[in-house]
Write a protein that holds these residues in place. Structure first.
Motif, PDB file in Angstrom:
ATOM      1  N   UNK A 224       0.870  -1.160   0.000  1.00 23.42           N
ATOM      2  CA  UNK A 224       0.000   0.000   0.000  1.00 23.42           C
ATOM      3  C   UNK A 224       0.902   1.202   0.000  1.00 23.42           C
ATOM      4  N   UNK A 225       0.499   2.213  -0.686  1.00 30.34           N
ATOM      5  CA  UNK A 225       1.198   3.472  -0.580  1.00 30.34           C
ATOM      6  C   UNK A 225       1.045   3.898   0.862  1.00 30.34           C
TER       7      UNK A 225
ATOM      8  N   UNK B 226      -7.784  -8.253   2.047  1.00 30.58           N
ATOM      9  CA  UNK B 226      -6.794  -7.273   2.494  1.00 30.58           C
ATOM     10  C   UNK B 226      -5.569  -7.383   1.613  1.00 30.58           C
ATOM     11  N   UNK B 227      -5.245  -6.303   0.927  1.00 26.38           N
ATOM     12  CA  UNK B 227      -4.018  -6.239   0.143  1.00 26.38           C
ATOM     13  C   UNK B 227      -3.473  -4.823   0.208  1.00 26.38           C
ATOM     14  N   UNK B 228      -2.182  -4.696   0.313  1.00 26.61           N
ATOM     15  CA  UNK B 228      -1.559  -3.378   0.319  1.00 26.61           C
ATOM     16  C   UNK B 228      -1.453  -2.917  -1.123  1.00 26.61           C
ATOM     17  N   UNK B 229      -2.004  -1.754  -1.390  1.00 22.35           N
ATOM     18  CA  UNK B 229      -2.256  -1.322  -2.763  1.00 22.35           C
ATOM     19  C   UNK B 229      -1.233  -0.310  -3.237  1.00 22.35           C
ATOM     20  N   UNK B 230      -0.584  -0.629  -4.344  1.00 20.37           N
ATOM     21  CA  UNK B 230       0.278   0.333  -5.027  1.00 20.37           C
ATOM     22  C   UNK B 230      -0.556   1.005  -6.114  1.00 20.37           C
TER      23      UNK B 230
ATOM     24  N   UNK C 169       2.788  -3.790  -8.421  1.00 15.44           N
ATOM     25  CA  UNK C 169       2.101  -5.023  -8.037  1.00 15.44           C
ATOM     26  C   UNK C 169       1.616  -4.941  -6.593  1.00 15.44           C
ATOM     27  N   UNK C 170       0.335  -5.218  -6.379  1.00 15.88           N
ATOM     28  CA  UNK C 170      -0.184  -5.299  -5.010  1.00 15.88           C
ATOM     29  C   UNK C 170       0.311  -6.576  -4.348  1.00 15.88           C
TER      30      UNK C 170
END
Length: 604
Positions: free
Chosen positions: A15-16, A323-327, A439-440
């Motif tokens: 994630x940003x 739940x995923x950290x998003x770019x 890529x997330x």
């Protein structure tokens, strides 16, 4: 087989500095290194913790640190690279520490054994938990419900970090106190060096802390005029992310009923979510026994496949995401996922790891030790994970291309490589720009949760040997099979879908347990899950036989070495880094590594 030059590509985690406060103020980088600018005690006591924006900024800093190369690289190396999925390649930029990990030559001075960045996030979370209530007392706009939601979110981030640590090192120092000031002396001096607590003790504390806050977490984040607000519900911790963590943690704790309870909560929530989407109908999910999984077929044509991959990994933040950290893909000024470029390669970048021949040749050579024989060579995951230049020459990974049945059976370079589609449909990997990889990194998605529940059902079977006979055991076996079958069937590239797995082939507890692990291997390959699955099984079995037999498949030249080194239960975990032991005299080195000074795992 020695000339295989494969690349692996799977969208992962990051994630940003994605936070309502951070994004609304534009503070996407300063929040990330906010605590690095001045001693933390000066900021806390003199300049900070006066309004809710201060809390949001430090929460953003926690996410920003999760995005860092140090964190992402360790999550992947710890959770994937000792498994049979990948082997070391020979890029221009050599990472010798990585090479030693991949060759099971692990020592306590290896850089990947350092855990300091995880404790940095943990300390930030503890700091928020200490000071946020005081902010609520000062700032009337910071409501009790907002405070409780922040406490739940931060507790989950802290728990996630500890969960990675215990699955990797087993016993680790645990604290819920923030470390602020090292200027005090004597009895007033804070103790940063703590003895390690056992895996079981820490896991129980994580579960208890999450149970205490789960009802305060937000179920989703409201849409705002902010361009990035749509990413929040899957890109930040929600109640469903906490449920997913509890589902997995209870499985590790062998509390199978609670694992299933939380899995079912998530599955039912996802069913309700898809009902709200006009693009989906009940018929879309009938093929998967009613589970809300995205199909493999492209909607524009029933002859094309790969749509599920496109939504989950290329576009990201799909209906299956928990739940995923998003770019953020449309802004090169925001954070990027450089570790994935390094490890798995970009379009014209040599990767640091290759897919093992054990995995890459399985479908083509019809060995079916990875992809199931009943899928008749049409398991889409074998083609989405690895792109093929010729029958026995996988060249590079390109998972977004739509495939026809003919192309699957007769792969060529043109079928699996489309420059036009790369730039428009696969923006997660920047062309020739490692720093722009978007890529997330996915922590939890629906099929993962379904397979965790399937494993729990398999372990509820009481009859340890022979065909199960009691009604209760038969029902648990069927429940496990149904979940696995739904995930497996959605991966098959056929016009008319039908069950490929057959229930009568799995009549024993051992057979259904193996099927669950095989399906998790296929479904979650390269996502940082495989090695942890093998550790969990070793813990439950009380021996390393299954793990050693699997991990030794990665390279025929390493089979005897890996089997020998993984004989000891202690050896499935990692050694404490020597530098960590120097600053913390309470740590006692993992016995499988001796002193850890000069040698890797000591064989029997």
């Amino acid at each position: 087989m020695n000339n295989i030059k494969s690349k692996i590509r799977k969208n992962g985690i990051t994630l940003m500095a994605l936070s309502l406060g951070a994004l609304s103020t534009g503070c996407l980088t300063s929040c990330g290194d906010f605590l690095e600018i001045e001693p933390q005690n000066e900021i806390v006591l003199e300049k900070f913790w006066n309004e809710k924006g201060d809390v949001e900024a430090v929460i953003a800093g926690c996410y920003a640190k999760l995005q860092s190369e140090e964190i992402i690289s360790r999550m992947m190396v710890w959770g994937e690279f000792r498994s049979e999925n990948v082997v070391y390649t020979d890029p221009d930029h050599k990472d010798h520490n990585l090479e030693r990990v991949l060759k099971e030559n692990l020592t306590a001075n290896n850089g990947y054994t350092k855990w300091g960045d995880f404790y940095t996030i943990i300390n930030r979370c503890n700091t928020i938990l200490k000071y946020a209530p005081g902010v609520a007392a000062k700032d009337p706009s910071y409501t009790e419900s907002q405070l409780n939601a922040d406490i739940a979110e931060v507790t989950a981030i802290r728990s996630l970090c500890y969960f990675y640590l215990i699955r990797t090192f087993r016993d680790v120092p645990y604290t819920e106190q923030c470390y602020e000031d090292d200027s005090e002396e004597g009895d007033n001096k804070q103790q940063l060096a703590l003895p390690a607590e056992s895996f079981e003790t820490v896991l129980s504390k994580l579960i208890s802390s999450l149970e205490a806050v789960k009802d305060y977490a937000l179920e989703g984040y409201p849409s705002t005029s902010n361009a990035y607000s749509t990413y929040f519900t899957t890109g930040r911790v929600t109640k469903w992310a906490i449920y997913a963590m509890l589902c997995e943690m209870y499985l590790w704790q062998k509390d199978y009923d609670n694992c299933i309870k939380y899995a079912n909560e998530i599955i039912e929530h996802k069913k309700e979510e898809v009902k709200k989407l006009k693009t989906y109908t009940a018929e879309d999910f009938a093929n998967w026994d009613g589970y809300p999984l995205i199909g493999t077929k492209y909607r524009s044509s029933s002859s094309y496949y790969g749509y599920g991959f496109n939504e989950i990994f290329v576009e990201g933040n799909s209906i299956e995401s928990i739940f995923e950290l998003t770019f953020i893909k449309d802004n090169d000024n925001l954070a990027s996922n450089a570790p994935y470029s390094n490890f798995y390669g970009g379009r014209e970048r040599t990767p640091w790891v290759n897919v093992s021949s054990f995995v890459s040749l399985d479908e083509w050579n019809a060995t079916y030790k990875v992809f199931d024989k009943q899928n008749k060579g049409l398991d889409m995951r074998a083609y989405e994970f690895i792109a093929w230049e010729g029958k026995d020459e996988p060249d590079h990974v390109n998972k977004n291309t739509a495939y026809t049945t003919t192309e699957l059976l007769s792969p060529t370079a043109s079928n699996f490589w489309s420059g036009s589609e790369w730039s428009s449909q696969y923006p997660t990997f920047g062309m020739n720009h490692d720093s722009r990889n978007k890529a997330n990194v996915i922590y939890y998605r629906l099929s993962d949760i379904m397979l965790l529940a399937a494993e729990a059902y398999s372990q509820l079977i009481k009859q340890e040997s022979g065909d199960v006979t009691s009604d209760e055991d038969v029902q648990n076996l069927y429940n496990a099979f149904k979940l696995v079958n739904a995930v497996n069937k959605r991966s098959v590239g056929e016009q008319v879908l039908k069950d490929t797995l057959v229930l009568k082939n799995y009549k024993t507890k051992e057979a259904i347990t193996d099927l669950v692990y095989e399906e998790r291997h296929r479904e979650l390959m390269f996502e940082g899950k495989r090695y942890y699955d093998l550790v969990r099984r070793s813990q439950r079995d009380g021996n390393t036989e299954y793990m050693a037999s699997k991990c030794s498949n990665k390279d025929t030249n390493l089979q005897s070495i890996i089997q020998s080194k993984l004989k000891k239960m202690d050896a499935i975990y990692w050694p404490y880094n020597l530098d960590e032991m120097k600053v913390n005299p309470h740590l006692i080195q993992n016995s499988a590594f001796g002193s850890g000074e000069n040698s890797s795992i000591e064989a029997n």
